[in-house]
Structure formats: C-alpha cells, structure tokens
Write an enzyme that holds these catalytic residues in place. Structure first.
Site, mmCIF file in Angstrom:
data_model
loop_
_atom_site.group_PDB
_atom_site.id
_atom_site.type_symbol
_atom_site.label_atom_id
_atom_site.label_comp_id
_atom_site.label_asym_id
_atom_site.label_seq_id
_atom_site.Cartn_x
_atom_site.Cartn_y
_atom_site.Cartn_z
ATOM 1 N N CYS A 1 -21.408 -26.364 10.036
ATOM 2 C CA CYS A 1 -20.860 -27.707 10.324
ATOM 3 C C CYS A 1 -19.381 -27.756 9.960
ATOM 4 O O CYS A 1 -18.511 -27.846 10.807
ATOM 5 C CB CYS A 1 -21.590 -28.764 9.505
HETATM 6 N N1 SAJ Z 1 -17.477 -26.456 -0.340
HETATM 7 C C1 SAJ Z 1 -16.421 -26.223 -1.202
HETATM 8 N N2 SAJ Z 1 -16.005 -27.230 -2.022
HETATM 9 C C2 SAJ Z 1 -16.599 -28.462 -2.002
HETATM 10 C C3 SAJ Z 1 -17.674 -28.679 -1.104
HETATM 11 C C4 SAJ Z 1 -18.093 -27.677 -0.293
HETATM 12 O O1 SAJ Z 1 -15.868 -25.123 -1.230
HETATM 13 O O2 SAJ Z 1 -16.186 -29.331 -2.778
HETATM 14 C C5 SAJ Z 1 -17.901 -25.402 0.562
HETATM 15 C C6 SAJ Z 1 -19.349 -25.018 0.401
HETATM 16 O O3 SAJ Z 1 -19.485 -23.996 -0.553
HETATM 17 C C7 SAJ Z 1 -19.721 -24.540 1.794
HETATM 18 C C8 SAJ Z 1 -18.855 -25.399 2.695
HETATM 19 O O4 SAJ Z 1 -17.792 -25.890 1.871
HETATM 20 O O5 SAJ Z 1 -19.376 -23.201 1.965
HETATM 21 C C9 SAJ Z 1 -19.605 -26.578 3.325
HETATM 22 O O6 SAJ Z 1 -20.230 -27.219 2.262
HETATM 23 P P1 SAJ Z 1 -20.874 -28.713 2.414
HETATM 24 O O7 SAJ Z 1 -21.178 -29.190 1.036
HETATM 25 O O8 SAJ Z 1 -20.033 -29.548 3.261
HETATM 26 O O9 SAJ Z 1 -22.280 -28.411 3.038
HETATM 27 P P2 SAJ Z 1 -22.731 -28.356 4.525
HETATM 28 O O10 SAJ Z 1 -21.921 -27.460 5.375
HETATM 29 O O11 SAJ Z 1 -24.187 -28.105 4.462
HETATM 30 O O12 SAJ Z 1 -22.420 -29.813 5.038
HETATM 31 C C10 SAJ Z 1 -23.460 -30.686 5.267
HETATM 32 C C11 SAJ Z 1 -22.858 -31.658 6.234
HETATM 33 N N3 SAJ Z 1 -23.918 -32.389 6.871
HETATM 34 C C12 SAJ Z 1 -23.816 -32.580 8.207
HETATM 35 O O13 SAJ Z 1 -22.898 -32.146 8.867
HETATM 36 C C13 SAJ Z 1 -24.891 -33.350 8.833
HETATM 37 C C14 SAJ Z 1 -21.943 -32.621 5.536
HETATM 38 O O14 SAJ Z 1 -21.630 -33.737 6.414
HETATM 39 C C15 SAJ Z 1 -22.547 -33.159 4.293
HETATM 40 O O15 SAJ Z 1 -21.647 -34.066 3.670
HETATM 41 C C16 SAJ Z 1 -22.816 -31.992 3.377
HETATM 42 O O16 SAJ Z 1 -23.855 -31.239 4.025
HETATM 43 C C17 SAJ Z 1 -23.302 -32.442 2.003
HETATM 44 O O17 SAJ Z 1 -22.845 -33.526 1.566
HETATM 45 O O18 SAJ Z 1 -24.043 -31.682 1.381
#
Ligand code: SAJ
Length: 441
Positions: free
Chosen positions: A277
């Site tokens: 995503c």
């Molecule tokens: N990450 C960081 N620092 C952060 C947060 C994330 O480096 O502060 C990295 C994570 O390790 C990962 C990537 O970014 O590699 C994405 O992380 P994410 O927490 O955004 O997780 P996702 O990709 O599973 O995002 C999903 C998304 N859901 C949808 O698109 C429906 C996002 O909108 C959500 O907000 C997120 O999950 C969530 O909140 O967990």
C-alpha cells in the site's frame, strides 16, 4: 412505462433480495464478502484462483482475519458461495471489485486487473445493477476506465439504468480493533444517484458510510490517507539521517516530540518502506499528475528518501563494523526480521530484500532469520532459507542487522550473545543506548 431503476435497486438492497458479488477474494474481498453475507445478502465471491474457490466451498478460510467457521456457516446456509467464472454475475445486482492495482516495473500503474474484471463484468451489466470499485487507484479511474466499458453496448445510462461508484478499501491485515464492519467507509458515485445507491447498499452491511460528492473525491481521499503516511515516514527517515550527522539520538527526539498532546502524530524511522500500500499508492497520484504537467514534489522527495534507506542502513552497518576493526567484505551479517513490518508474514516490497542484496553486493556473507518467513527469494532471484538456530547464528555473526522488530524475539538474549548489532528499528530500546556493541539508526 418508465421504470425507476434506482428505486427498484434500493428497495432490493434494503429487503436483501438484491444478489451481491465480490470480485477478487484477497485480504480485502473475502472480508467484504463475509460482511455482506453476515448482513443478510446472498453473496457470490469470484476469483481467478481455483484454490480460493475450493477453500471457500469447503468452508475454509485463507485470510487470517476471516475465521473458517464464519465461512463454513455462511456457505452451509447458502449465504456465501464462490465461483471462478464471471457468468455467475448473470443474476447479480450489486458488485464490488477488489482486484490488485500493482505498479509495473516502469513505475506506471498496472490497470490490467481492473480492466480485465470490468470487461468480464460488462457482459452482465443490466438495468438496476450497481458496481463499486474498491481497488486503490488514481483519481479518475472509475470514470475513465470503468464507465466507458460498462453499459455502453447495451445502451444503458449511468445513474439512471445502472449505478457506478468508488469506495476505497481500508483493510489493515491482522488488525483486530478495526475491521471491515466497523471502519468508516468513504463512497463517491459517478452521479448523485450512484452515490445514493452505493451509500444505501453499503449502509446495510457496514456501521458507518461516509458519502462524498464524486468518485474522484473518494479515489483521492484514499491516496491522501496513504500519501500522508509515506511522506511522514520519509520525514522521520530524513530526520534520522540529520540526527546522526548532528550526534543527536533521533529516537529520543521523536519520543520527546510525541509528548505533545496535540498537533503531532508519531512516526518512526526505519530501514525503508515495505508493503503493497504505502510505498505504491502515492505513486499512482504522482503518475496521474504528470498528465496534468504537474510534479508531485512531496511524493517524489519522500519516495526518494524512503527508497534510499536500505542503502543508508548498509552504509551504517559498514561504519559499525569499521569501528570494530572489520570490513564489511567477508564479514558474516545476520539480518533479523525480513517481513515488511513487525509481527506479520508478508514480505512484499520489504526493504530487507534490498538490504540483503546490498550487503551481498559488498561482499558480506548474509544469513537471515524471521519466524514468519521460512524462505525468501532475493531481488537477484537467490533462494534463501531462515537459519535454524537463531542464537547460534547471532553468536557467529560479525554483525546482527535488526531490520524488522518482531515482538517474539528475546532482545535481551540477542544483545548478550551478539558481537555487534545494528538496530534500524530501536528494537533494543534502552538496551541499545550507550552500548558499545550496538549502533542505531
Ligand atoms: N513504517 C515506518 N515508520 C512508521 C510506520 C510505518 O517505517 O512510522 C514502515 C513499516 O515498517 C512498513 C511501511 O512503513 O514497512 C508501511 O507500514 P504501515 O504501518 O503503513 O502498514 P501497512 O503498509 O500495512 O499500511 C496499512 C494501510 N492500510 C491500508 O492501506 C488499508 C494504512 O492505511 C494503515 O494506516 C496502516 O496499515 C496501519 O495503520 O497499520
């Protein structure tokens, strides 16, 4: 006699006589199909993967968020069935499309799944039908890609004979607190009648529906959600680089800023951006803006910083080994955690794959451990297996590189056993501060 197809459809949605279909039964489609079926609709799931069809027909679930007993109950009561053939749409009145929207190698959106599903669906469009696209995509997709392919041959008018809308998926796999049922759902139609019909449909099954004025507004709202995350992660990644130059602890700085009770949202730096995503969705927007001769500078800059983090981490590992009188070349590196984020088994777009490739290119001997990922294929196509004996590998490594901070690890034992650790996630917390054998992002 003029039939009011909108009223006809709305009545059938409210009394549950409308037959529902969900095209694409992945981590979005299967929970959505089950949610509609639980609300009393008769639902047909459609997917090209016969293994998914067979599993559902057997009353099994391949999505952790969907309990097998729920699938079994709905299949047994005739509320849920699955088919590989779009002909099942013949009797269907309401269709949600939840197919993938990946990027091509060139960085352009791959619309082939949406186009293929739409062209199949077009054969079965009939008066009184509604179609809702859920796949994350660039603003304009519903109007420019779906609409011209739906209803034209049959002389059907959108908003009068059939209805078309966009509603972005908001599924976060593995999350227990927010589910398809209770996560507010944005919906925007091609016409006001489309918005009304789509809102009525989804309101029968979901707790909160948020109507917006157009499909484009709904498409753009999703891109804002994920671009917001990607840019803020890029910000803290750059902050980590700046803090290292300044000799300031970025983790302490972020924790201090996060004490602000308003006007701040905590993000943490890391080895890069993984998942299907966050690293991808914003590029749909920057790609679309190019056709308006506009450069989405924030997205491009954040993407540049985020994609540069694996190389930055490898540089920091090289520095840490150097501090211990060792060259990266010929050293043993154990990568700890390769999933794209903690406590899940998904490795798509994981920065760990980039880090492994870069370490190998610099001559390191690389092993990995991840309890959720038994095997992986590197970007160079090399098959690797998770090391069997974690602590033995920790002791033998010249440097342990913590890439994904799964909760299951005993970090205290790892710190005690390791010769040197590079911690890209602050997994070690206080154990990593002022510790001569720990370097941190
Ligand atoms: N990450 C960081 N620092 C952060 C947060 C994330 O480096 O502060 C990295 C994570 O390790 C990962 C990537 O970014 O590699 C994405 O992380 P994410 O927490 O955004 O997780 P996702 O990709 O599973 O995002 C999903 C998304 N859901 C949808 O698109 C429906 C996002 O909108 C959500 O907000 C997120 O999950 C969530 O909140 O967990």
């Amino acid at each position: 006699m003029n039939i009011n197809y909108k009223e006809l459809l709305i009545n059938r949605l409210v009394d549950r006589t409308a037959k529902v279909a969900v095209v694409g039964l992945g981590y979005v489609g299967l929970p959505l199909a089950v949610t509609f079926a639980n609300a009393g609709f008769t639902v047909t799931g459609i997917d090209l993967d016969p293994r998914k069809i067979d599993a559902i027909q057997r009353g099994e679930s391949y999505i952790p968020d969907v309990p097998a007993e729920t699938v079994a109950r709905l299949v047994q009561t005739g509320k849920l069935s699955a088919a590989a053939d779009f002909a099942a749409l013949k009797e269907v009145d309401a269709v949600s499309i939840c197919v993938p929207t990946p990027l091509r190698k060139t960085g352009d959106p791959d619309m082939s799944y949406i186009i293929s599903a739409t062209e199949q669906l077009a054969r079965y469009v009939h008066p009184g039908m509604i179609i809702v696209l859920e796949s994350t995509t660039y603003p304009g997709t519903t109007r420019e890609i779906l609409l011209p392919r739906l209803g034209v041959e049959k002389g059907l008018t959108v908003g009068v004979d059939f209805f078309l809308a966009f509603s972005p998926e908001r599924v976060d796999p593995g999350r227990q607190d927010f589910t398809t049922l209770n996560t507010p759902k944005v919906i925007g139609g091609i016409t006001p009648a489309c918005s009304e019909a789509a809102t009525t449909w989804y309101s029968q099954a979901l707790q909160k529906v948020v109507p917006v004025s157009s499909a484009e507004a709904a498409e753009m709202s999703k891109l804002l959600e994920n671009t917001f995350r990607m840019i803020n992660i890029g910000l803290v990644n750059e902050l980590a680089i700046m803090c290292e130059r300044l000799g300031v602890d970025v983790w302490e700085v972020i924790d201090a800023a996060a004490t602000k009770p308003f006007g701040f949202m905590k993000f943490t730096p890391g080895p890069g951006l993984g998942g299907h995503c966050i690293p991808i969705d914003p590029l749909y927007l920057s790609w679309k803006m190019k056709s308006f001769q506009y450069t989405a500078r924030f997205i491009e800059l954040a993407s540049e910083i985020n994609t540069g983090m694996p190389r930055y981490v490898v540089g920091r590992v090289m520095d840490a080994l150097n501090e211990h009188g060792k060259a990266l070349k010929g050293s043993k590196c154990l990568v700890l955690g390769v999933a794209y984020k903690p406590d899940i088994d998904d490795i798509r777009e994981s920065p760990a794959l980039d880090i492994i490739g870069l370490l190998e290119k610099k001559g390191a001997e690389v092993l990995y451990h991840d309890p959720y990922i038994p095997r992986l294929r590197t970007h160079d196509g090399i098959q690797m297996s998770c090391v069997e004996d974690l602590m033995n590998a920790v002791r033998a490594a010249d440097c342990v590189v913590i890439v994904t901070n799964h909760r299951v690890y005993d970090y205290q034992a790892i710190v005690e056993a390791a010769n040197l650790i590079f911690d890209s996630r602050n997994a070690l917390g206080a154990m990593g501060r002022q510790n001569p054998k720990v370097a941190r992002l």
